[in-house]
Design an enzyme around this catalytic site. Structure first.
Site, PDB file in Angstrom:
ATOM      1  N   CYS A  72       0.824  -1.209   0.000  1.00 58.19           N
ATOM      2  CA  CYS A  72       0.000   0.000   0.000  1.00 58.19           C
ATOM      3  C   CYS A  72       0.863   1.267   0.000  1.00 58.19           C
ATOM      4  CB  CYS A  72      -0.876   0.027   1.241  1.00 58.19           C
ATOM      5  SG  CYS A  72      -1.719  -1.513   1.548  1.00 58.19           S
TER       6      CYS A  72
ATOM      7  N   ARG B  69       2.230   0.882  -5.945  1.00 60.02           N
ATOM      8  CA  ARG B  69       2.341   0.044  -4.753  1.00 60.02           C
ATOM      9  C   ARG B  69       1.069  -0.746  -4.464  1.00 60.02           C
ATOM     10  NH1 ARG B  69       6.729   1.894  -1.406  1.00 60.02           N
ATOM     11  NH2 ARG B  69       5.808   0.785   0.332  1.00 60.02           N
TER      12      ARG B  69
ATOM     13  N   TRP C 155      -3.481  -2.244  -1.411  1.00 60.36           N
ATOM     14  CA  TRP C 155      -3.292  -3.568  -2.010  1.00 60.36           C
ATOM     15  C   TRP C 155      -3.770  -4.537  -0.938  1.00 60.36           C
ATOM     16  CZ3 TRP C 155      -0.399  -8.097  -1.183  1.00 60.36           C
ATOM     17  CH2 TRP C 155      -0.250  -8.935  -2.298  1.00 60.36           C
TER      18      TRP C 155
ATOM     19  N   ASN D 225       0.207   0.645   6.232  1.00 54.69           N
ATOM     20  CA  ASN D 225       0.801  -0.239   5.240  1.00 54.69           C
ATOM     21  C   ASN D 225       1.431  -1.392   6.012  1.00 54.69           C
ATOM     22  OD1 ASN D 225       2.198  -1.401   3.114  1.00 54.69           O
ATOM     23  ND2 ASN D 225       3.849   0.103   3.174  1.00 54.69           N
ATOM     24  N   GLY D 226       1.162  -2.625   5.610  1.00 57.04           N
ATOM     25  CA  GLY D 226       1.756  -3.756   6.317  1.00 57.04           C
ATOM     26  C   GLY D 226       0.681  -4.663   6.885  1.00 57.04           C
TER      27      GLY D 226
ATOM     28  N   GLU E 210      13.140 -14.787 -16.976  1.00 51.62           N
ATOM     29  CA  GLU E 210      12.680 -13.401 -16.841  1.00 51.62           C
ATOM     30  C   GLU E 210      11.691 -13.065 -17.969  1.00 51.62           C
ATOM     31  OE1 GLU E 210      12.524 -11.308 -14.648  1.00 51.62           O
ATOM     32  OE2 GLU E 210      12.229  -9.398 -15.640  1.00 51.62           O
TER      33      GLU E 210
ATOM     34  N   LYS F 200       7.885 -11.841 -17.345  1.00 50.16           N
ATOM     35  CA  LYS F 200       7.331 -10.595 -17.902  1.00 50.16           C
ATOM     36  C   LYS F 200       6.024 -10.873 -18.628  1.00 50.16           C
ATOM     37  CE  LYS F 200       8.883  -8.146 -16.215  1.00 50.16           C
ATOM     38  NZ  LYS F 200       9.930  -8.255 -15.264  1.00 50.16           N
TER      39      LYS F 200
ATOM     40  N   GLU G 223       3.241 -11.755 -16.143  1.00 51.38           N
ATOM     41  CA  GLU G 223       2.866 -10.608 -15.299  1.00 51.38           C
ATOM     42  C   GLU G 223       1.922  -9.649 -16.015  1.00 51.38           C
ATOM     43  OE1 GLU G 223       6.327  -9.207 -12.226  1.00 51.38           O
ATOM     44  OE2 GLU G 223       6.824  -9.112 -14.327  1.00 51.38           O
TER      45      GLU G 223
ATOM     46  N   HIS H 114      12.813 -33.900 -20.864  1.00 54.50           N
ATOM     47  CA  HIS H 114      12.429 -34.498 -19.584  1.00 54.50           C
ATOM     48  C   HIS H 114      11.036 -34.058 -19.142  1.00 54.50           C
ATOM     49  CE1 HIS H 114      16.410 -36.136 -19.285  1.00 54.50           C
ATOM     50  NE2 HIS H 114      16.935 -34.945 -19.453  1.00 54.50           N
TER      51      HIS H 114
ATOM     52  N   LYS I  91       4.196  -3.428  -6.733  1.00 58.10           N
ATOM     53  CA  LYS I  91       5.604  -3.230  -7.063  1.00 58.10           C
ATOM     54  C   LYS I  91       6.516  -3.539  -5.895  1.00 58.10           C
ATOM     55  CE  LYS I  91       8.830  -1.065  -9.735  1.00 58.10           C
ATOM     56  NZ  LYS I  91       9.113  -2.201 -10.614  1.00 58.10           N
TER      57      LYS I  91
HETATM   58  C1  G6P Z   1       7.443  -7.632  -6.720  1.00 58.58           C
HETATM   59  C2  G6P Z   1       7.530  -6.863  -8.019  1.00 58.58           C
HETATM   60  C3  G6P Z   1       8.615  -7.477  -8.905  1.00 58.58           C
HETATM   61  C4  G6P Z   1       9.941  -7.509  -8.162  1.00 58.58           C
HETATM   62  C5  G6P Z   1       9.808  -8.250  -6.823  1.00 58.58           C
HETATM   63  C6  G6P Z   1      11.058  -8.066  -5.972  1.00 58.58           C
HETATM   64  O1  G6P Z   1       6.971  -8.897  -6.951  1.00 58.58           O
HETATM   65  O2  G6P Z   1       6.290  -6.884  -8.687  1.00 58.58           O
HETATM   66  O3  G6P Z   1       8.760  -6.683 -10.071  1.00 58.58           O
HETATM   67  O4  G6P Z   1      10.893  -8.141  -8.953  1.00 58.58           O
HETATM   68  O5  G6P Z   1       8.724  -7.698  -6.072  1.00 58.58           O
HETATM   69  O6  G6P Z   1      11.181  -6.708  -5.647  1.00 58.58           O
HETATM   70  P1  G6P Z   1      12.525  -6.002  -5.258  1.00 58.58           P
HETATM   71  O7  G6P Z   1      12.127  -4.571  -4.998  1.00 58.58           O
HETATM   72  O8  G6P Z   1      13.032  -6.676  -4.022  1.00 58.58           O
HETATM   73  O9  G6P Z   1      13.465  -6.143  -6.392  1.00 58.58           O
END
Ligand code: G6P
Length: 609
Positions: free
Chosen positions: A2, A27, A74, A99-100, A482, A486, A489, A505, A604
């Site tokens: 949040c 966030r 969130w 937040n938390g 990765e 992407k 996501e 396998h 994020k």
């Molecule tokens: C969340 C974000 C990702 C990020 C991950 C780790 O899941 O959506 O994009 O890679 O957190 O975040 P950090 O800030 O520790 O790289």
């Protein structure tokens, strides 16, 4: 998670708060709300959905008042709904944003209900406002009531509290979730990220664990976990551009993909000399810590974890140190073996990811020889609590799907490889080659970005697909991972990555005409093996998209579309092949019409477990 913004000012603050929320929306974005105090009255507006819904509501019915708090949510406890949106209030007097997670909220809720408090939401947050209300019957100031409240809270939180009867101040408390205080002229602010406050100030101080602060228009007084008054250094923000602005780009993600040459230039600046990477890239005392390191344990989550996986190949192959990489949420809850002379490296864009932070703290207890973070957020918890920090200088990243942070992390990890290599017998020639490669990254990435139009066309093929398979070998395997992350996501297409040697396998069973297979194929010593894997897919009727070095001798035909990638050396190849995969996921998401910058269910910065 949040986002929080708060202000104490003479002017009306609702607009400042909402602009702050817009900048924090990355966030969390399932609901938003604001509460302000005006002439002894507390007014609150909350809306389900994005901050824009709240802004719209406030445009129709503005809120006046110089003291206020706001929140973008969130959801953790309680579905996204207006009644669960923050701020929460007690008796129309106390308003709270948080937040938390409050872990003992059930126990506190029961206790408060017995005292006659009536709850109007399903959130853990609501216990905070009722507790403060209760404590105000026992203490004579809001500060004392909040201090007494936080002593009863278990879990991670950043919280801001205001009281209708005392509009001169807000009280903020940090335990586990970051809060930054912004200093203005005759007005002061708080937020969960300095980005929120850049339009109103550039002077910030970061609260530390357990801090409680009283903020008025003219003063900020901070108390530590023991209640002793403390000073926290006020710094001018290092954020050089106003990252809250999308500029000419349609999405933050696209802007951030295109910012990569610049971000890489910034991260490389002043960190090399005489074709060597300087130890000082990792902080002033880095040499002392790095010289005896023989093993590296990397800890991270999400995209940052993939950067760590690539680095494992480099550290073992070139730096001559052993390396393990683990997801933070696993590392923190198991008993792991610590090798002698081990360096613990956390990788994190935000510097606040709860699991990564907990893993760092555990590693310190375990007695790692040194700790380092590769991090994009100055002043963040990981930076403050690590012995060394590689500051990424990628600039703020707003798009939830990480792009420029990933490539800059890779560059930082390549630098770490060079520095540790030097202490472990890497030749001068190798160091020069690595440094040269690093320095040519911005230009090479620029070249790779020119694939954009071709990839936009290719993306059409993916719009009706439900699954995709990504293949890579060696240090391109994490790049394939990765790429898959992407795509899932932001386009919600189910995507998996495999080390291509593993195809037979299991995953070969999935291959048919409906399963696009994306292959990353630089011209390296594994190319011939990769070609055999490509044939295995072809033989089973799979449709392939091969991102291949111009010299790799792949040719497009009915079963295979080849996208030529600019020729690059082995050091930079993982980073360069990342670019077309980022563009692919972006264009597929565009065609599918998903919310590119704020994909569903994600956030994020994950500051809760
Ligand atoms: C969340 C974000 C990702 C990020 C991950 C780790 O899941 O959506 O994009 O890679 O957190 O975040 P950090 O800030 O520790 O790289």
């Amino acid at each position: 998670m949040c986002g929080i913004v708060g202000a104490v000012a003479q002017r009306d603050v609702a607009e400042i708060l909402v602009e702050g929320l817009r900048r924090l929306e990355y966030r969390g974005y399932d609901s938003a709300g604001v509460a302000v105090i005006n002439q002894g009255e507390l007014s609150r507006t909350r809306r389900v959905g994005k901050v824009q819904e709240l802004a719209q509501a406030l445009a129709e019915m503005p809120l006046a008042g110089g003291t206020g708090i706001a929140h973008t949510r969130w959801a953790t406890h309680g579905e996204p709904s207006e009644r669960n949106a923050h701020p929460h209030v007690s008796h129309e007097d106390i308003a709270v944003v948080h937040n938390g997670i409050i872990e003992n909220h059930v126990k506190l809720r029961n206790m408060l209900q017995q005292q006659g408090y009536v709850f109007s939401s399903d959130t853990d947050t609501e216990v905070i406002c009722h507790l403060v209300h209760l404590e105000l019957t026992r203490h004579d100031s809001l500060l004392a009531a909040v201090q007494a409240t936080v002593k009863q809270l278990e879990g991670a939180y950043g919280t801001v509290v205001i009281d209708r009867r005392d509009s001169e101040r807000m009280i903020v408390a940090r335990s586990g979730s970051p809060l930054v205080i912004g200093y203005g002229l005759g007005e002061n602010f708080v937020a969960s990220d300095q980005l929120a406050l850049l339009p109103v100030t550039r002077s910030f101080s970061f609260l530390e664990e357990g801090d409680v602060a009283e903020i008025t228009r003219r003063s900020v007084t901070i108390y530590d976990v023991n209640g002793a008054q403390v000073e926290r250094e006020i710094k001018e923000s290092e954020v050089t551009h106003d990252a809250g602005d999308k500029g000419e780009y349609r999405h933050y993600m696209l802007k951030e993909i295109y910012e990569q040459p610049l971000a890489l230039s910034r991260t490389l600046a002043d960190r090399t000399a005489n074709m060597q990477v300087l130890d000082s890239a990792f902080g002033d005392n880095a040499s002392e810590f790095l010289k005896d390191i023989k093993h590296v344990q990397i800890i991270a989550c999400g995209t940052s974890y993939h950067a760590g996986m690539a680095a494992r190949y480099w550290l073992e192959q070139w730096a001559g140190v052993s390396c393990n990489v683990e997801i933070a949420s696993e590392f923190r809850y198991r008993k792991s073996y610590m090798y002698p002379n081990s360096l613990l490296v956390t990788i994190s864009q935000s510097g606040e990811t709860a699991d990564t932070l907990a893993a760092l703290r555990l590693a310190k207890e375990m007695g790692y020889k040194a700790t380092m973070t590769i991090c994009n957020a100055p002043g963040s918890s990981l930076v403050r609590e690590s012995d060394m920090a590689y500051m990424m200088k990628a600039g703020a990243e707003i798009g939830v799907a990480s792009t420029k942070a990933f490539t800059v992390q890779l560059a930082g990890l390549m630098m770490l490889t060079a520095v540790l290599g030097r202490y472990n017998g890497m030749s001068d020639e190798m160091q020069t080659a690595m440094t040269q490669s690093l320095l040519s990254l911005p230009a090479k990435v620029e070249q790779a970005l020119s694939l954009d139009d071709a990839i936009a066309e290719l993306a059409e093929d993916f719009a009706d697909k439900s699954n995709a398979l990504f293949l890579g070998r060696g240090d391109q395997y994490p790049i394939a991972m990765e790429g898959a992350l992407k795509l899932k996501e932001i386009s919600y297409i189910h995507a998996e990555a495999y080390a291509s040697g593993e195809l037979k396998h299991g995953p070969l069973a999935l291959i048919d005409a409906d399963m696009p297979v994306i292959v990353v194929a630089p011209n390296n010593e594994l190319l011939e093996k990769l070609k055999s894997n490509v044939e295995e897919v072809r033989a089973r009727g799979g449709l392939m998209y091969v991102f291949a070095d111009i010299d790799a001798e792949f040719e497009s035909d009915d079963t295979m579309k080849v996208i030529p990638v600019p020729h690059c050396d082995e050091f930079m190849a993982p980073l360069i092949y990342t670019i077309p995969l980022q563009l692919l996921s972006y264009h597929v998401a565009l065609i599918k019409g998903t919310d590119v910058d704020q994909p569903r269910n994600l956030a994020k910065s994950v500051t809760v477990e």
